[in-house]
Design a protein around this motif. Structure first.
Motif, PDB file in Angstrom:
ATOM      1  N   TRP A  36      44.487  46.869  29.053  1.00  0.00           N
ATOM      2  CA  TRP A  36      43.869  45.796  29.819  1.00  0.00           C
ATOM      3  C   TRP A  36      43.345  46.335  31.151  1.00  0.00           C
ATOM      4  CZ3 TRP A  36      47.978  41.237  29.464  1.00  0.00           C
ATOM      5  CH2 TRP A  36      48.088  40.827  28.131  1.00  0.00           C
ATOM      6  N   GLY A  37      44.214  47.043  31.848  1.00  0.00           N
ATOM      7  CA  GLY A  37      43.838  47.562  33.157  1.00  0.00           C
ATOM      8  C   GLY A  37      42.746  48.612  33.072  1.00  0.00           C
ATOM      9  N   SER A  38      42.843  49.511  32.102  1.00  0.00           N
ATOM     10  CA  SER A  38      41.835  50.571  32.001  1.00  0.00           C
ATOM     11  C   SER A  38      40.461  49.988  31.686  1.00  0.00           C
ATOM     12  CB  SER A  38      42.243  51.613  30.950  1.00  0.00           C
ATOM     13  OG  SER A  38      42.376  51.041  29.674  1.00  0.00           O
ATOM     14  N   GLN A  39      40.422  48.907  30.905  1.00  0.00           N
ATOM     15  CA  GLN A  39      39.129  48.296  30.598  1.00  0.00           C
ATOM     16  C   GLN A  39      38.571  47.513  31.784  1.00  0.00           C
ATOM     17  OE1 GLN A  39      36.983  48.661  28.308  1.00  0.00           O
ATOM     18  NE2 GLN A  39      38.108  49.849  26.796  1.00  0.00           N
ATOM     19  N   VAL A  40      39.442  46.931  32.592  1.00  0.00           N
ATOM     20  CA  VAL A  40      38.974  46.274  33.817  1.00  0.00           C
ATOM     21  C   VAL A  40      38.305  47.294  34.730  1.00  0.00           C
ATOM     22  CG1 VAL A  40      39.760  45.212  35.981  1.00  0.00           C
ATOM     23  CG2 VAL A  40      40.560  44.317  33.790  1.00  0.00           C
ATOM     24  N   VAL A  41      38.963  48.436  34.922  1.00  0.00           N
ATOM     25  CA  VAL A  41      38.414  49.485  35.784  1.00  0.00           C
ATOM     26  C   VAL A  41      37.128  50.049  35.188  1.00  0.00           C
ATOM     27  CG1 VAL A  41      38.849  51.803  36.712  1.00  0.00           C
ATOM     28  CG2 VAL A  41      40.644  50.061  36.793  1.00  0.00           C
ATOM     29  N   ALA A  42      37.111  50.267  33.877  1.00  0.00           N
ATOM     30  CA  ALA A  42      35.909  50.784  33.221  1.00  0.00           C
ATOM     31  C   ALA A  42      34.741  49.810  33.351  1.00  0.00           C
ATOM     32  CB  ALA A  42      36.192  51.077  31.752  1.00  0.00           C
ATOM     33  N   THR A  43      35.032  48.506  33.282  1.00  0.00           N
ATOM     34  CA  THR A  43      33.974  47.500  33.409  1.00  0.00           C
ATOM     35  C   THR A  43      33.365  47.522  34.804  1.00  0.00           C
ATOM     36  OG1 THR A  43      34.987  46.086  31.729  1.00  0.00           O
ATOM     37  CG2 THR A  43      33.482  45.022  33.294  1.00  0.00           C
ATOM     38  N   LEU A  44      34.204  47.598  35.822  1.00  0.00           N
ATOM     39  CA  LEU A  44      33.690  47.710  37.196  1.00  0.00           C
ATOM     40  C   LEU A  44      32.787  48.926  37.335  1.00  0.00           C
ATOM     41  CD1 LEU A  44      36.807  46.953  39.451  1.00  0.00           C
ATOM     42  CD2 LEU A  44      34.944  45.402  38.838  1.00  0.00           C
ATOM     43  N   ALA A  45      33.257  50.075  36.798  1.00  0.00           N
ATOM     44  CA  ALA A  45      32.503  51.319  36.914  1.00  0.00           C
ATOM     45  C   ALA A  45      31.182  51.240  36.160  1.00  0.00           C
ATOM     46  CB  ALA A  45      33.345  52.490  36.400  1.00  0.00           C
ATOM     47  N   VAL A  77      37.230  39.245  36.335  1.00  0.00           N
ATOM     48  CA  VAL A  77      37.441  40.701  36.307  1.00  0.00           C
ATOM     49  C   VAL A  77      37.772  41.224  37.706  1.00  0.00           C
ATOM     50  CG1 VAL A  77      36.298  42.929  35.923  1.00  0.00           C
ATOM     51  CG2 VAL A  77      36.041  41.086  34.249  1.00  0.00           C
ATOM     52  N   LEU A  78      37.068  40.722  38.706  1.00  0.00           N
ATOM     53  CA  LEU A  78      37.346  41.135  40.084  1.00  0.00           C
ATOM     54  C   LEU A  78      38.763  40.742  40.491  1.00  0.00           C
ATOM     55  CD1 LEU A  78      33.982  40.021  41.762  1.00  0.00           C
ATOM     56  CD2 LEU A  78      34.644  42.354  41.160  1.00  0.00           C
ATOM     57  N   ARG A  79      39.176  39.557  40.114  1.00  0.00           N
ATOM     58  CA  ARG A  79      40.532  39.083  40.427  1.00  0.00           C
ATOM     59  C   ARG A  79      41.580  39.971  39.759  1.00  0.00           C
ATOM     60  NH1 ARG A  79      41.575  33.027  38.689  1.00  0.00           N
ATOM     61  NH2 ARG A  79      41.308  34.011  36.641  1.00  0.00           N
ATOM     62  N   LEU A  84      45.357  45.000  40.216  1.00  0.00           N
ATOM     63  CA  LEU A  84      45.554  46.440  39.994  1.00  0.00           C
ATOM     64  C   LEU A  84      45.412  47.248  41.282  1.00  0.00           C
ATOM     65  CD1 LEU A  84      43.438  46.782  36.727  1.00  0.00           C
ATOM     66  CD2 LEU A  84      45.936  46.725  36.896  1.00  0.00           C
ATOM     67  N   ARG A  85      45.122  46.568  42.386  1.00  0.00           N
ATOM     68  CA  ARG A  85      44.954  47.196  43.704  1.00  0.00           C
ATOM     69  C   ARG A  85      43.759  48.145  43.750  1.00  0.00           C
ATOM     70  NH1 ARG A  85      49.300  45.488  46.419  1.00  0.00           N
ATOM     71  NH2 ARG A  85      51.254  45.143  45.298  1.00  0.00           N
ATOM     72  N   VAL A  86      42.767  47.843  42.923  1.00  0.00           N
ATOM     73  CA  VAL A  86      41.491  48.559  43.004  1.00  0.00           C
ATOM     74  C   VAL A  86      40.569  47.833  43.981  1.00  0.00           C
ATOM     75  CG1 VAL A  86      39.449  49.251  41.672  1.00  0.00           C
ATOM     76  CG2 VAL A  86      41.723  49.467  40.670  1.00  0.00           C
ATOM     77  N   HIS A  89      41.334  41.043  47.483  1.00  0.00           N
ATOM     78  CA  HIS A  89      40.841  39.690  47.255  1.00  0.00           C
ATOM     79  C   HIS A  89      41.191  38.857  48.482  1.00  0.00           C
ATOM     80  CE1 HIS A  89      40.798  35.996  44.330  1.00  0.00           C
ATOM     81  NE2 HIS A  89      39.883  35.919  45.266  1.00  0.00           N
ATOM     82  N   ALA A  90      40.189  38.461  49.252  1.00  0.00           N
ATOM     83  CA  ALA A  90      40.424  37.743  50.502  1.00  0.00           C
ATOM     84  C   ALA A  90      40.488  36.232  50.270  1.00  0.00           C
ATOM     85  CB  ALA A  90      39.314  38.061  51.505  1.00  0.00           C
ATOM     86  N   ASP A  91      41.035  35.528  51.271  1.00  0.00           N
ATOM     87  CA  ASP A  91      41.160  34.070  51.174  1.00  0.00           C
ATOM     88  C   ASP A  91      39.806  33.373  51.065  1.00  0.00           C
ATOM     89  OD1 ASP A  91      43.882  34.260  51.275  1.00  0.00           O
ATOM     90  OD2 ASP A  91      44.018  33.893  53.445  1.00  0.00           O
ATOM     91  N   ASP A  92      38.745  34.006  51.579  1.00  0.00           N
ATOM     92  CA  ASP A  92      37.410  33.384  51.500  1.00  0.00           C
ATOM     93  C   ASP A  92      36.712  33.701  50.181  1.00  0.00           C
ATOM     94  OD1 ASP A  92      36.801  36.047  51.801  1.00  0.00           O
ATOM     95  OD2 ASP A  92      35.550  35.800  53.586  1.00  0.00           O
ATOM     96  N   GLU A  93      37.492  34.230  49.200  1.00  0.00           N
ATOM     97  CA  GLU A  93      36.995  34.528  47.852  1.00  0.00           C
ATOM     98  C   GLU A  93      35.983  35.667  47.827  1.00  0.00           C
ATOM     99  OE1 GLU A  93      38.472  33.712  45.393  1.00  0.00           O
ATOM    100  OE2 GLU A  93      39.294  31.696  45.535  1.00  0.00           O
ATOM    101  N   THR A  94      36.062  36.549  48.819  1.00  0.00           N
ATOM    102  CA  THR A  94      35.266  37.775  48.761  1.00  0.00           C
ATOM    103  C   THR A  94      36.165  38.925  48.315  1.00  0.00           C
ATOM    104  OG1 THR A  94      35.664  38.310  51.089  1.00  0.00           O
ATOM    105  CG2 THR A  94      33.659  37.037  50.556  1.00  0.00           C
ATOM    106  N   PHE A  95      35.509  39.981  47.836  1.00  0.00           N
ATOM    107  CA  PHE A  95      36.230  41.150  47.337  1.00  0.00           C
ATOM    108  C   PHE A  95      35.735  42.397  48.053  1.00  0.00           C
ATOM    109  CE2 PHE A  95      36.386  37.976  44.046  1.00  0.00           C
ATOM    110  CZ  PHE A  95      37.674  38.073  43.544  1.00  0.00           C
ATOM    111  N   SER A  96      36.641  43.314  48.294  1.00  0.00           N
ATOM    112  CA  SER A  96      36.281  44.580  48.929  1.00  0.00           C
ATOM    113  C   SER A  96      37.049  45.711  48.269  1.00  0.00           C
ATOM    114  CB  SER A  96      36.585  44.532  50.431  1.00  0.00           C
ATOM    115  OG  SER A  96      37.961  44.267  50.652  1.00  0.00           O
ATOM    116  N   LEU A  97      36.597  46.930  48.498  1.00  0.00           N
ATOM    117  CA  LEU A  97      37.213  48.102  47.877  1.00  0.00           C
ATOM    118  C   LEU A  97      38.490  48.496  48.590  1.00  0.00           C
ATOM    119  CD1 LEU A  97      34.003  50.291  47.429  1.00  0.00           C
ATOM    120  CD2 LEU A  97      35.230  49.079  45.609  1.00  0.00           C
TER     121      LEU A  97
END
Length: 354
Positions: A36-45, A77-79, A84-86, A89-97
């Motif tokens: 599950w985790g490896s496919q999440v990371v692969a999808t982002l990439a 997927v971002l959530r 996975l700590r990749v 996820h901020a309270d304003d629903e934004t995502f960062s690396l």
């Protein structure tokens, strides 16, 4: 487990057994669903999301619009990636690396983007479902699934071959470069890099050893890419580029022969042929250096033992213990002199002709 422990478990009710075994069950479940985790990371990439987050936080809808994907699916997927700590996820629903997430960017030093894409790609991933069959027959299942052995398959499909080359270049820039410091190449004049890929390791050797010359030997398509990389690095004038089949012959003229993450791709018979061809090209005083993962002694847990199953399923190769490498080298006319270990799982194995 002791008889007393067995007796105690038998007296427990089912709900008590589950509570009693909560930690080991949770740990086992993480292993079972590791894909599950490896496919999440692969999808982002694969989608290139980390590149789009290089300049700071963004929301899922904004990213989905840029990448032409479903916003709700991307949000999920971002959530998951945040779990996975990749990503953060901020309270304003934004995502960062996160620190780890930056390594999925294309332009980041020692990027692992193409490694994630390769191991998440369907053509590389699917043969793993036949791992039980690989164990039954004692050989790879890639050709059974795809109708051709691994290197033949990627040689016939430019997109797959390009992804493989990029992933191997990234691996060379990571674990293999750490192995370079384990052996002193300063006493040599010409290094023949057999199966040298796009030349990352050879480029590093030329960068750090001003008097060294190199011969890069690989398949024609790969050698063409290596010419570009080594030209950009300013080292091309010190390199002879040779294309060919290492199972037929290996270029002569070097006083050091380097095989970096090559021998592990093949079973003993094919590896022996490769080493014999290398031995035939070497003078009596030349040195052989293998950069390879060596399985540690005493059943010490190691990344190499899992990498060995990748070799079993995909390429039909094998990662070996030090005694096994010594025996393989001896069968091809070499004497094992040393195995130098460092921080990386990739070791420097040094041998001389008998």
């Amino acid at each position: 487990m002791s008889e007393h422990a067995d007796s105690a478990d038998q007296q427990l009710k089912p709900v008590d057994v589950i509570a009693h075994a909560a930690l080991p069950v949770a740990g086992l479940m993480q292993i079972i669903v590791g894909h599950w985790g490896s496919q999440v990371v692969a999808t982002l990439a694969t989608l290139g999301i980390p590149d789009s987050l290089a300049d700071g936080p963004r929301g899922a809808e904004d990213l989905a619009k840029q990448h032409d994907v479903d916003p709700r699916a991307l949000y999920r997927v971002l959530r998951a990636a945040a779990t996975l700590r990749v990503l953060d996820h901020a309270d304003d629903e934004t995502f960062s690396l996160t620190e780890a997430g930056h390594f999925l960017r294309t332009d980041y030093p020692f990027s692992m983007r193409y490694n994630a894409m390769l191991h998440g790609s369907r053509w590389h991933w699917d043969p793993w479902s036949l791992t039980p069959e690989a164990v039954r027959k004692g050989g790879e299942t890639f050709s059974e699934h795809h109708g051709a052995p691994y290197y033949e398959y990627i040689g016939q499909r430019p997109e797959a071959g390009d992804l493989f080359d990029r992933a191997m270049t990234a691996m060379a820039a990571q674990a293999q470069l750490l192995a370079v410091s384990l052996y002193d190449f300063g006493g040599h004049q010409t290094v023949v890099d057999v199966g040298g890929g796009e030349g990352v390791v050879l480029s590093n050797l030329l960068e750090t050893h001003a008097g060294l010359r190199g011969v890069l030997f690989d398949r024609e398509r790969v050698v063409d890419n290596a010419k570009r990389l080594l030209t950009e690095a300013g080292h091309a004038e010190r390199v002879e580029f040779v294309s060919g089949d290492m199972f037929t012959s290996v270029p002569q003229g070097g006083d050091c022969y380097l095989l970096s993450m090559v021998v592990n791709d093949y079973n003993d018979d094919k590896a022996r042929t490769l080493l014999e061809n290398t031995r035939a090209a070497m003078g009596p005083d030349a040195t052989l250096v293998l950069f390879d993962m060596v399985i540690p002694r005493n059943n010490t847990p190691s990344f190499a033992t899992l990498g060995d199953i990748e070799c079993l399923v995909v390429s039909g190769g094998e990662l070996r213990t030090e005694p096994e490498i010594g025996a393989l080298l001896a069968s091809a006319g070499f004497r094992l002199e040393a195995v130098h270990r460092g921080f990386s799982p990739v070791c420097a194995v040094v041998a001389k002709p008998e």
